[in-house]
Design a protein around this motif. Structure first.
Motif, PDB file in Angstrom:
ATOM      1  N   SER A 170      79.779  59.599 -28.377  1.00  0.00           N
ATOM      2  CA  SER A 170      79.005  60.098 -27.557  1.00  0.00           C
ATOM      3  C   SER A 170      79.774  60.466 -26.187  1.00  0.00           C
ATOM      4  CB  SER A 170      77.844  58.956 -27.117  1.00  0.00           C
ATOM      5  OG  SER A 170      77.134  59.182 -25.909  1.00  0.00           O
ATOM      6  N   ARG A 175      75.047  61.558 -37.950  1.00  0.00           N
ATOM      7  CA  ARG A 175      75.567  60.863 -37.039  1.00  0.00           C
ATOM      8  C   ARG A 175      76.557  61.576 -36.117  1.00  0.00           C
ATOM      9  NH1 ARG A 175      77.591  56.309 -36.628  1.00  0.00           N
ATOM     10  NH2 ARG A 175      76.183  55.452 -37.978  1.00  0.00           N
ATOM     11  N   LEU A 203      76.169  64.611 -35.461  1.00  0.00           N
ATOM     12  CA  LEU A 203      75.366  65.733 -34.686  1.00  0.00           C
ATOM     13  C   LEU A 203      75.262  65.259 -33.299  1.00  0.00           C
ATOM     14  CD1 LEU A 203      73.092  67.680 -37.093  1.00  0.00           C
ATOM     15  CD2 LEU A 203      75.137  68.437 -35.812  1.00  0.00           C
ATOM     16  N   ASN A 204      75.021  63.902 -33.057  1.00  0.00           N
ATOM     17  CA  ASN A 204      74.820  63.121 -31.755  1.00  0.00           C
ATOM     18  C   ASN A 204      75.694  63.748 -30.809  1.00  0.00           C
ATOM     19  OD1 ASN A 204      73.933  61.714 -29.819  1.00  0.00           O
ATOM     20  ND2 ASN A 204      75.342  59.952 -30.464  1.00  0.00           N
ATOM     21  N   LEU A 214      75.482  67.873 -30.338  1.00  0.00           N
ATOM     22  CA  LEU A 214      74.259  68.270 -29.463  1.00  0.00           C
ATOM     23  C   LEU A 214      74.679  68.015 -28.009  1.00  0.00           C
ATOM     24  CD1 LEU A 214      71.339  67.393 -32.029  1.00  0.00           C
ATOM     25  CD2 LEU A 214      72.582  69.641 -31.533  1.00  0.00           C
ATOM     26  N   GLN A 215      75.347  66.880 -27.742  1.00  0.00           N
ATOM     27  CA  GLN A 215      75.628  66.534 -26.443  1.00  0.00           C
ATOM     28  C   GLN A 215      76.695  67.618 -25.927  1.00  0.00           C
ATOM     29  OE1 GLN A 215      76.501  62.518 -25.229  1.00  0.00           O
ATOM     30  NE2 GLN A 215      75.505  61.829 -26.943  1.00  0.00           N
ATOM     31  N   ILE A 237      67.866  63.025 -29.192  1.00  0.00           N
ATOM     32  CA  ILE A 237      69.009  63.784 -29.747  1.00  0.00           C
ATOM     33  C   ILE A 237      69.077  63.572 -31.381  1.00  0.00           C
ATOM     34  CG2 ILE A 237      71.635  63.860 -30.079  1.00  0.00           C
ATOM     35  CD1 ILE A 237      71.496  63.200 -26.972  1.00  0.00           C
ATOM     36  N   TYR A 238      68.845  62.316 -31.709  1.00  0.00           N
ATOM     37  CA  TYR A 238      68.935  61.909 -33.145  1.00  0.00           C
ATOM     38  C   TYR A 238      67.844  62.589 -33.971  1.00  0.00           C
ATOM     39  CZ  TYR A 238      73.112  58.804 -33.497  1.00  0.00           C
ATOM     40  OH  TYR A 238      74.438  58.492 -33.658  1.00  0.00           O
ATOM     41  N   ALA A 254      68.928  65.994 -34.609  1.00  0.00           N
ATOM     42  CA  ALA A 254      69.779  65.844 -35.566  1.00  0.00           C
ATOM     43  C   ALA A 254      69.429  65.615 -36.891  1.00  0.00           C
ATOM     44  CB  ALA A 254      70.888  64.544 -35.233  1.00  0.00           C
ATOM     45  N   ARG A 303      76.306  51.188 -26.775  1.00  0.00           N
ATOM     46  CA  ARG A 303      76.956  51.381 -28.059  1.00  0.00           C
ATOM     47  C   ARG A 303      76.209  51.451 -29.196  1.00  0.00           C
ATOM     48  NH1 ARG A 303      80.719  53.736 -27.213  1.00  0.00           N
ATOM     49  NH2 ARG A 303      82.557  53.224 -25.970  1.00  0.00           N
ATOM     50  N   ASP A 319      74.579  54.811 -29.543  1.00  0.00           N
ATOM     51  CA  ASP A 319      75.351  55.697 -29.881  1.00  0.00           C
ATOM     52  C   ASP A 319      75.932  55.738 -31.229  1.00  0.00           C
ATOM     53  OD1 ASP A 319      75.434  56.789 -27.290  1.00  0.00           O
ATOM     54  OD2 ASP A 319      77.391  55.828 -26.955  1.00  0.00           O
ATOM     55  N   LEU A 320      75.980  54.375 -31.817  1.00  0.00           N
ATOM     56  CA  LEU A 320      76.074  54.299 -33.178  1.00  0.00           C
ATOM     57  C   LEU A 320      75.197  54.516 -34.222  1.00  0.00           C
ATOM     58  CD1 LEU A 320      78.331  51.011 -32.815  1.00  0.00           C
ATOM     59  CD2 LEU A 320      79.272  53.182 -33.292  1.00  0.00           C
ATOM     60  N   GLY A 321      73.877  54.872 -33.715  1.00  0.00           N
ATOM     61  CA  GLY A 321      73.065  55.294 -34.625  1.00  0.00           C
ATOM     62  C   GLY A 321      71.835  54.361 -34.689  1.00  0.00           C
ATOM     63  N   LYS A 332      73.258  55.472 -41.333  1.00  0.00           N
ATOM     64  CA  LYS A 332      73.390  57.116 -40.998  1.00  0.00           C
ATOM     65  C   LYS A 332      74.776  57.393 -41.831  1.00  0.00           C
ATOM     66  CE  LYS A 332      70.649  57.674 -37.145  1.00  0.00           C
ATOM     67  NZ  LYS A 332      69.511  58.415 -37.593  1.00  0.00           N
TER      68      LYS A 332
END
Ligand SMILES: Nc1nc2c(ncn2[C@@H]2O[C@H](COP(=O)(O)OP(=O)(O)O)[C@@H](O)[C@H]2O)c(=O)[nH]1
Ligand SMILES: [Mg+2]
Lengths: 254, 473, 343
Positions: free
Chosen positions: A90, A124, A126-127, A130-131, B33-34, B37, C288, C291-293, C317
Motif C-alpha cells: 500500500s 490483492r 489492485l489495492n 488503484l492507489q 479500494i478493495y 478491486a 497492516r 493492507d493485507l486484505g 485473497k
C-alpha cells in the motif's frame, strides 16, 4: 484510454528485442524516467533486469529490495532510466519502504510508472494499483507471472482490464522474457504521449466521506492549481500524513 | 505570507473535516479500494478450476510445517549447509593461503627489496597491509562463496518463509520475530550479511532486536578459532579416541550458547529499552518457485559475497598497518605492542585471559579472521621464543601441535582456551558489521548498544568462569 | 598478583550486582523512587487534586488525603494555594471545583487521554502501561504540545479506553451507558468503555481479552456472576469486575449478525467472511491488516496450522498470510455455514 492507430510496421518492430539497447547502469542524459512499483514478490526486479540487462538480486521472499536500484535502456533512439522501487502492499501506511516508493512516485515525477502485478493474485494487487492511479496518470500495468496464472487455470481478459483501469495492460512472464518487447513498446508509447491514460478513480467511498474529500481537494486545487492529484492529497491530509502536510506548506507541489 | 495563510486555511478545514468524519477514515478508504478491486476482478478474471500448482504447494507445505517433519528438516538443512561450508571451504582455503601467504608474500618481499624499498616501507606495506588483506581473503572467501549461494537457493525456492513460520512462536516468547531465525542463520555465515538481511523484518522493534543480537551468531570468521582451540585444548583432556568428538561438541556447545544469549538479549531488549518501539507482525508465505540455478549463484556471489568481502578488505588493510606499526615502533626499550600487552596483563588475568589476547582482540576488531595469527605473533614477540618471521609479521603454523607449543609457552592453560572460546563468541562485532549496523539503523545510539552489549556479556561470563574455575581447581 | 583471591573478586562482583539492582530496580529502586519524588512537585499534586475533584462531586479534604498518595502536609498546602487562586471553593466541609478549576481539570484530562491515544496509536507500549505513562505525561505537556499532539492524531474524540477526550475549548461528549452488571439477561449491547482503574481489576479484564466495541449478549447476571457472550467467546466475570465495563444497549437495527466470532476461533476446513477489525487493533497493526486484505466482505480460511500452534496461516485473497493469535483475535468474522469440506 485512447490509442492512436499504428501502422502495421510499427507494430511488427515491437515483437523483437533487437532494437532495444540495454545500457546497464549508464544513466546519463536520459529522456524519460520510468518507475517500477508493485507488491513485494511480483517480479519487479526480474522485469528490471530484463529491461536493463543488469542482475539485481531477485528472491522469492517478500521484502528484500529496500534501497532502490537504477538502470537504463535505449529504445528507438530514446533513453529511458528505470528505477526499481521497494515492493509495498500500500502507499498509505508509514513504513520506510512505503515512504521511499511513495515519495518517488509523488516527487520524483516519473514519466511512466510500471505497476507490476501478480496475475494469480490480481485482486490483492489492485489495492496498490488503484492507489498509484490516484497519484499519477501515466502508468502501465505489467500483468506478470502469467505462466503461473496459466498453471493455476486463471484467465484474464486484458482488454477489459485495460478498459476498467484506463491504462494499458501488458501480459508478461518476465522470467522467460515473454511480453517484455510489448512492454517496452507500450512504455515508450505512454512516455511519448502516443497513448493517453484515463486512470480509474476510486469509487466506492461512502457518500459523507466523499463529500469531505471533495471539499478538501477543491480547496487544495484552488491553492495549488498545477497539482494533478489533489484528491489523493486530500486523502493524505485527512489521514494527518505529516510528510504531505509539510510538503504542501513548503510548496513542493508547484 | 498570503500563501501560508491559505495553507493554514486548508489545514483548518482538514481539521474540521477530520473531526466530522471520525477516525474510521483509513478503514473506509481501504474498504472502498478493495470493493473497487473486487468489482474489476469480477469483470475480468475467470478462474476455471480451484486446483493447479496450488495443490503441489499445499503438499510441500504440509510436509515442511508438519509436527513430525518440520523441525528435523530445518535442523538437517541448517546443519547440512554449515557442514558443507566448513568442510567444503577447507581445501580452497588452504590453496588460497598457500598461494597468497607462501608464494605471493615472499615474492613481494623480495621484489620490494630488489627495487630498493627501505625495510620499514616494505614491512609496513607487505607485512602489515598486504598480509592482513591476504589473510582475510583466504579465510573468508571460500566459506562465504559456499554458504551464501546455498542459502540463496533455499530463499529462492520459497522455503525460508516457512522456517520463519515454524519458528515464530519460539521467537515471539523473547519478543522477536520468526524471521529472526533466518537473519540469525545468515549470521552464521557473516554477521554483516545477517544485519543486512534484517531488512526482511518490517516491524521496527523486532528489526532492531534482530540487528543488535545478530552478533551472537558465531560467524565464519570465528569458526576456525573455535575449532583450533577445541582441538588443541579440549580434545586433549579426554582419551584420544574421543578427542575429535569432544572438540566437536565443544564447538557446537559454543554456537548453542550463542543462540541462548541471542534469545536472552532479545527478551531483555524487548522488555526494556525497546518496549516503546512500534511492533507489528506480518509474514506472507509466497508460492514455491524453482530457482533459476546459475543466475541465483551468480547474483548471490555478486550481491552478498563480494560486497561483504570488499568491505572486510577495506577494514583489514588499515588493521594490518596498525599491527605492524605497534610492533615496530618502540617507546623506550619496548615496542608499543609489548607495552600494551604488559599493561593489560592484569585485567586479562582477572578474566582468565592475558594481555596478548586482549590486545589481539582490540587490533583485530576489523576482522575476526586475523585474531589467531595476531595472538601467535604477539606471543612469540613477548616470550621471545623463536618462531614466525619477525615482529609485526602475522603467521600461522601448519601443524596444530606446533601452534599448541607456542600457546603453552605463552602461558595458556585449559581455562585460557575455554575463555578465549567464550570471548570469541562474546565480544564486539567486527568493524564491517559495526559499519553495516550504522548503515542500516542510521543511529549512533543503536550502533553503540550493539557494539558494547556483547563485550559486556563477554567480560562478565569470562570473569565468572575464571573465578569459579580457580576456586574449584 | 600474590594477593589475588578469586573468592574476594567473586564476592565484590556479587555485591556490585546487588547494589545495581537496588539502585535501578524499576519498581522500587532508589533511582526511580528519586525520580518520582522529584516529580511530585506542587504543580503535579494540584493537578491531581483537580482531576480527583472533577470526577467526584462531594469530596472532603479527608477524602482527598485518603485517595491520593501525597503527604498530608503537601495536600493541605496545595488546597490553600488552590483556594487563593480560586480553583476550588469550600462549601461546609466539601471541596468543590470553581468554573476555572473545572476548565483546568479538563485540560489535564485532555492531556491524559490524548497521551493515551498517542501511546496506543504510535508506539509499541503495552496497554497495561498506557495509564501510568499518561499519569506522568499529563503534567508535562504544554498547551502548544497538546495542540500538536491533537493535530497529529487527527483530533480524536475518544481515548483508547472509550473515554471522551475534551476539546481544546473544554467541550466534552457525554456518553450514555450502563455498567455491564446492570444489563438485563438476554439483552444485546455494545461495550463502549473499559475503565483502567483500579489496576488490579483492569488487569483481570485484560487477561480475559475482552475487547472494546464488541457486541455482547448477556446470558446470566446475578449477585455472584455475570456471564455474557461476545465475538463467539463466553466470558464470566464477578459483578465487581463487570461494573468497570460500560455498555450501551443496542437498538434492533444496530445489532450485527449475532453469529459473529473471532478469526482465532475458525477451525480448519471452515470458511468465513470478515465483518471487520476490532477497535482493539490499533495504529500500524491495524493498517497492516487492512493492507493485507483483511477487509469487510473478504473470504478467509485456514491454510496452514503451525507445528507449535501459533501463528496460523490464513488464505485471503489468494495469498497465504500468517497471523499471530493476538492478531487473529482482533478480526471479526461470520462463519459461512454449509460449505465445509468442499475442497
Ligand atoms: N514463474 C515465474 N517466476 C517469476 C516471474 N517473474 C519473477 N519470477 C520469480 O518471482 C520471484 C520474485 O521476483 P523478484 O523479481 O525478486 O520480485 P520483486 O520482489 O517484485 O522484485 C523470483 O523467484 C523470480 O524468479 C515469471 O514471470 N514467472
Ligand atoms: Mg525486488
Amino acid at each position: 484510454m485512447k490509442t492512436t492507430p499504428k501502422s502495421a510496421c510499427e507494430t511488427c518492430a515491437h515483437h523483437s528485442l533487437e532494437n532495444v539497447k540495454k545500457l546497464g547502469v549508464d544513466i546519463t542524459n536520459v529522456d524519460f524516467v520510468i518507475a517500477l512499483a508493485g507488491n513485494p514478490n511480483t517480479g519487479k526486479s526480474t522485469v528490471f533486469n530484463a529491461l536493463t540487462g543488469l542482475r539485481q538480486h531477485t528472491g522469492n521472499w517478500p521484502g528484500k529490495t529496500v534501497t532502490r536500484a537504477e538502470g537504463a535502456f535505449e529504445y528507438q533512439q530514446k533513453k529511458f532510466k528505470l528505477i526499481d522501487l521497494p515492493g509495498t502492499y500500500s502507499l498509505m501506511s508509514r513504513s520506510e519502504d512505503e515512504e521511499v516508493a511513495r515519495n518517488f512516485i509523488l516527487f520524483g515525477k516519473p514519466n511512466v510508472t510500471i505497476i507490476v502485478v501478480d496475475a494469480s493474485r490480481l485482486e490483492r494487487n489492485l489495492n496498490l494499483t488503484l492507489q498509484i492511479l490516484e497519484i499519477t496518470s501515466n502508468a502501465v500495468l505489467c500483468l506478470n507471472l502469467m505462466d503461473e496464472a496459466q498453471k493455476n487455470n486463471i484467465q484474464i481478459d486484458t482488454r477489459s482490464l485495460s478498459k476498467e483501469l484506463g491504462i494499458p495492460v501488458v501480459a508478461t512472464s518476465a522470467r522467460s522474457k515473454e511480453g517484455i518487447p510489448e512492454l517496452i513498446a507500450t512504455i515508450s508509447d505512454v512516455a511519448l504521449g502516443k497513448i493517453i491514460c484515463k486512470p480509474h478513480k476510486i469509487k466506492n467511498i461512502p457518500p459523507q466521506l466523499e463529500q469531505a474529500i471533495k471539499k478538501l481537494s477543491t480547496a487544495i486545487q484552488n491553492q495549488y492549481p498545477t497539482v494533478s492529484n489533489s484528491r489523493w492529497l486530500a486523502f493524505r491530509v485527512l489521514e494527518g500524513d505529516t510528510h504531505i502536510i509539510e510538503a504542501l506548506k513548503t510548496g513542493d507541489f508547484s | 505570507m498570503k500563501e501560508l495563510e491559505e495553507f493554514d486555511k486548508i489545514i483548518a478545514l482538514s481539521n474540521e473535516l477530520r473531526w466530522q468524519i471520525g477516525d474510521d477514515f483509513h478503514d473506509d478508504l481501504t474498504e472502498a479500494i478493495y470493493a473497487d478491486a473486487a468489482k474489476i476482478v469480477k469483470k475480468t478474471v475467470v478462474q476455471n478450476s480451484q486446483k493447479g500448482t496450488l495443490g503441489i504447494d499445499a503438499k510441500i507445505d504440509n510436509i515442511v510445517t508438519s509436527k513430525i517433519w518440520g523441525f528435523p528438516l530445518m535442523l538437517f538443512l541448517l546443519g547440512f549447509v554449515l557442514w558443507l561450508t566448513i568442510i567444503g571451504a577447507n581445501y580452497p582455503s588452504a590453496m588460497l593461503s598457500s598461494l597468497l601467504l607462501d608464494i605471493v608474500h615472499p615474492f613481494l618481499k623480495e621484489s620490494t627489496a630488489a627495487i630498493g624499498f627501505p625495510w620499514w616501507l616494505s614491512g609496513f606495506l607487505v607485512d602489515g597491509v598486504y598480509l592482513a588483506v591476504a589473510w582475510v581473503i583466504a579465510v573468508m572467501l571460500p566459506p562465504m562463496a559456499i554458504f551464501f549461494p546455498l542459502f540463496t537457493l533455499l530463499e529462492d525456492f520459497g522455503y525460508l518463509p516457512r522456517v520463519a513460520f515454524n519458528m515464530d512462536s519460539l521467537f515471539k516468547k523473547s519478543g522477536a520475530h520468526g524471521k529472526q531465525a533466518l537473519t540469525m542463520s545468515m549470521g552464521f555465515g557473516c554477521n554483516a550479511a545477517g544485519v543486512v538481511a534484517t531488512r526482511i523484518i518490517d516491524s521496527p522493534r523486532e528489526r532492531l532486536i534482530a540487528i543488535i543480537t545478530n552478533n551472537f551468531s558465531l560467524c565464519n570468521g570465528r569458526w576456525p578459532t573455535q575449532i583450533l582451540l577445541a582441538t588443541i585444548f579440549i580434545g586433549a583432556v579426554v582419551p584420544e579416541s574421543y578427542s575429535s568428538i569432544a572438540s566437536l561438541a565443544a564447538v557446537v556447545g559454543i554456537a548453542v550458547l550463542g543462540i541462548f544469549f541471542m534469545f536472552f538479549f532479545s527478551w531483555a531488549l524487548s522488555k526494556t529499552v525497546l518496549k516503546g518501539e512500534v511492533s507489528t507482525f506480518n509474514l506472507e508465505l509466497p508460492p514455491y518457485r524453482t530457482p533459476v540455478f546459475w543466475k541465483t549463484i551468480y547474483t548471490s556471489l555478486i550481491d552478498r559475497t563480494l560486497i561483504v568481502l570488499w568491505r572486510a578488505i577495506v577494514f583489514a588493510a588499515p588493521a594490518g598497518a596498525v599491527i605492524w606499526l605497534i610492533c615496530n615502533i618502540t617507546l623506550g626499550d619496548e615496542s608499543i605492542a609489548a607495552y600494551l600487552v604488559h599493561s593489560m596483563d592484569g585485567f586479562g588475568f582477572i578474566l582468565g585471559l592475558n594481555g596478548v589476547i586482549l590486545l589481539a582482540y582490540i587490533v583485530a576488531i576489523p576482522a575476526n579472521e586475523i585474531v589467531i595469527p595476531t595472538i601467535l605473533m604477539l606471543t612469540v614477540m613477548v616470550t621471545g621464543i623463536s618462531a614466525g618471521s619477525g615482529s609485526g609479521v602475522m603467521f600461522e603454523l601448519d601443524s596444530v601441535s606446533a601452534t599448541a607449543d607456542i600457546l603453552k609457552a605463552g602461558g595458556w592453560t585449559l581455562l585460557t582456551a575455554i575463555n578465549v572460546m567464550l570471548f570469541s563468541l562474546l565480544h564486539n562485532p567486527c568493524s564491517t558489521t559495526i559499519y553495516t549496523i550504522y548503515q542500516e539503523t542510521k543511529s549512533l545510539k543503536w550502533t553503540v548498544v550493539a557494539s558494547i552489549l556483547p563485550v559486556i556479556a563477554g567480560f562478565i561470563v569470562t570473569f565468572l568462569v575464571a573465578q569459579i574455575w580457580r576456586i574449584i581447581f | 598478583m600474590n594477593s589475588y583471591n578469586p573468592i574476594i573478586y567473586l564476592s565484590v562482583f556479587f555485591v556490585l550486582v546487588v547494589l545495581l539492582v537496588l539502585v535501578f530496580n524499576t519498581r522500587n529502586g532508589v533511582y526511580f523512587t528519586y525520580l518520582k519524588t522529584k516529580n511530585a512537585t506542587k504543580k503535579t499534586a494540584v493537578e491531581d487534586i483537580l482531576k480527583l475533584l472533577y470526577h467526584n462531586d462531594r469530596f472532603t479534604e479527608a477524602d482527598i488525603i485518603e485517595q491520593l498518595e501525597y503527604s498530608h502536609g503537601l495536600i493541605e498546602s496545595c488546597l490553600l494555594k488552590m483556594l487563593s487562586k480560586q480553583l476550588i471553593a469550600k462549601e461546609s466541609h466539601f471541596v468543590q471545583l470553581t468554573d476555572e478549576g473545572e476548565e483546568y481539570a479538563l485540560r489535564i484530562i485532555r492531556a491524559h487521554r490524548l497521551w493515551e491515544k498517542y501511546l496506543s496509536e504510535k508506539t509499541g507500549f503495552h496497554k497495561k502501561e498506557w495509564h501510568d505513562r499518561a499519569e506522568q505525561k499529563e503534567h508535562e505537556l504544554s498547551d502548544e504540545e497538546l495542540d500538536q499532539l491533537a493535530k497529529l492524531l487527527g483530533n480524536p474524540k475518544f481515548d483508547p479506553h472509550g473515554d471522551p477526550i475534551p476539546t481544546k475549548s473544554g467541550k466534552i461528549v457525554q456518553k450514555k451507558g450502563t455498567d455491564l452488571s446492570r444489563l438485563p439477561v438476554h439483552s444485546i449491547g455494545k461495550i463502549i468503555h473499559i475503565e483502567d482503574e483500579p489496576a488490579a481489576i483492569y488487569k483481570e479484564i485484560l487477561a480475559q481479552k475482552i475487547h472494546l466495541h464488541s457486541q455482547i449478549k448477556v446470558i446470566e447476571s446475578n449477585e455472584q456472576i455475570v456471564v455474557f457472550e461476545a465475538e463467539g467467546v463466553v466470558f464470566k466475570l464477578t459483578p465487581v469486575v463487570a461494573k468497570n465495563i460500560t455498555v450501551q444497549e443496542l437498538d434492533p437495527e444496530n445489532i450485527l449478525d449475532v453469529n459473529n466470532s473471532r478469526l482465532s476461533n475458525l477451525k480448519i476446513n471452515e470458511t468465513a467472511t470478515i465483518i471487520g477489525i476490532s477497535k482493539e487493533s490499533r495504529g500500524e497493526n491495524r493498517r497492516r491488516l487492512l493492507d493485507l486484505g483483511f477487509v469487510k466482505g473478504a473470504e478467509v480460511r485456514i491454510n496452514l496450522v503451525n507445528p507449535l500452534n501459533d501463528p496460523t496461516a490464513f488464505l485471503i485473497k489468494g495469498t497465504s498470510i500468517a497471523l499471530r493469535k493476538d492478531q487473529s483475535e482482533k478480526i471479526l468474522i461470520t462463519k459461512n455455514i454449509g460449505n465445509e469440506n468442499n475442497t
